[in-house]
Design an enzyme around this catalytic site. Sequence first.
Site, short mmCIF file in Angstrom:
data_model
loop_
_atom_site.label_atom_id
_atom_site.label_comp_id
_atom_site.label_asym_id
_atom_site.label_seq_id
_atom_site.Cartn_x
_atom_site.Cartn_y
_atom_site.Cartn_z
N PHE A 8 -1.72 10.96 -5.10
CA PHE A 8 -1.37 9.58 -5.44
C PHE A 8 -1.11 8.74 -4.19
O PHE A 8 -0.42 9.17 -3.26
CB PHE A 8 -0.07 9.55 -6.27
CG PHE A 8 -0.27 9.74 -7.74
CD1 PHE A 8 -0.59 8.66 -8.55
CD2 PHE A 8 -0.15 11.00 -8.30
CE1 PHE A 8 -0.77 8.83 -9.92
CE2 PHE A 8 -0.33 11.18 -9.66
CZ PHE A 8 -0.64 10.10 -10.47
N ASP A 9 -1.60 7.53 -4.24
CA ASP A 9 -1.17 6.48 -3.32
C ASP A 9 0.22 6.01 -3.80
O ASP A 9 0.58 6.20 -4.97
CB ASP A 9 -2.19 5.34 -3.37
CG ASP A 9 -1.72 4.11 -2.63
OD1 ASP A 9 -1.28 4.24 -1.47
OD2 ASP A 9 -1.78 3.01 -3.22
N LEU A 10 0.99 5.38 -2.92
CA LEU A 10 2.32 4.91 -3.31
C LEU A 10 2.35 3.38 -3.57
O LEU A 10 2.52 2.96 -4.71
CB LEU A 10 3.35 5.29 -2.23
CG LEU A 10 4.80 4.85 -2.47
CD1 LEU A 10 5.36 5.46 -3.75
CD2 LEU A 10 5.68 5.25 -1.27
#
Length: 228
Positions: A8-10
């Site tokens: 996941f990207d944040l």
Amino acid sequence: MRYTTLIFDLDHTLFDFDASVDAAFAATLSHAGVDQPNGHREAFAAINLGLWKQVERGELTPDQVGTLRFEHLIHRFGIDADPHAMAADYIAGLGAGGDLYPGARDLLDELLPDATLALLSNGIGEVARAKITRLDLDRYFDAIVVSGEVGVAKPHGAIFDIVFERLGHPDKATTLMIGDSLTSDIRGGIDYGIDTCWYAPGAPADASSGATYRVARLEEIPAVVAGR
Ligand SMILES: [Mg+2]
């Protein structure tokens, strides 16, 4: 499950980055004596965008962005303040404020039993770590890699190598990169040879991405992961 490793990207994917920027930037300007902002926020957004593109191209390190953006802002508006002090103020504010998007924590809770999760963020280490700790995100992720801490950024393969190393080299065929940025998350995933899921809540319907999947809501992600 179609995918058992999820990267996941944040910011702008799980975390409401814009709200945290608005609050931190307003406080920073106020402390610097700019009480009536006039185009400062918009200019700052453009400066940031340009500098982070330079990071993606490998021309700047993430940590250089911290002070440079305020040097540019001070120059542009003739603000009488120290860019280092403004940068420190802003970074403290960014780490201290903001929240996950509605539904983001539910999504992680839903995925966690069936998949290994990793967090891969292009950003400043101090800011990312402050958010991660404050929002209790450590418990979800087996690997947390922040570009500012490792000296390389998405979309470069070297940062994906670090994620894969820390996860014990999962199978690329069952790994999915999920993020909002075509130039860092999606480009990076494609170049690394893994499938990608573009989180694009506001993008035009005909926008082309090259991503394997495209979702407009976080709630759609479990079906993608399951292969439904
Ligand atoms: Mg993002």
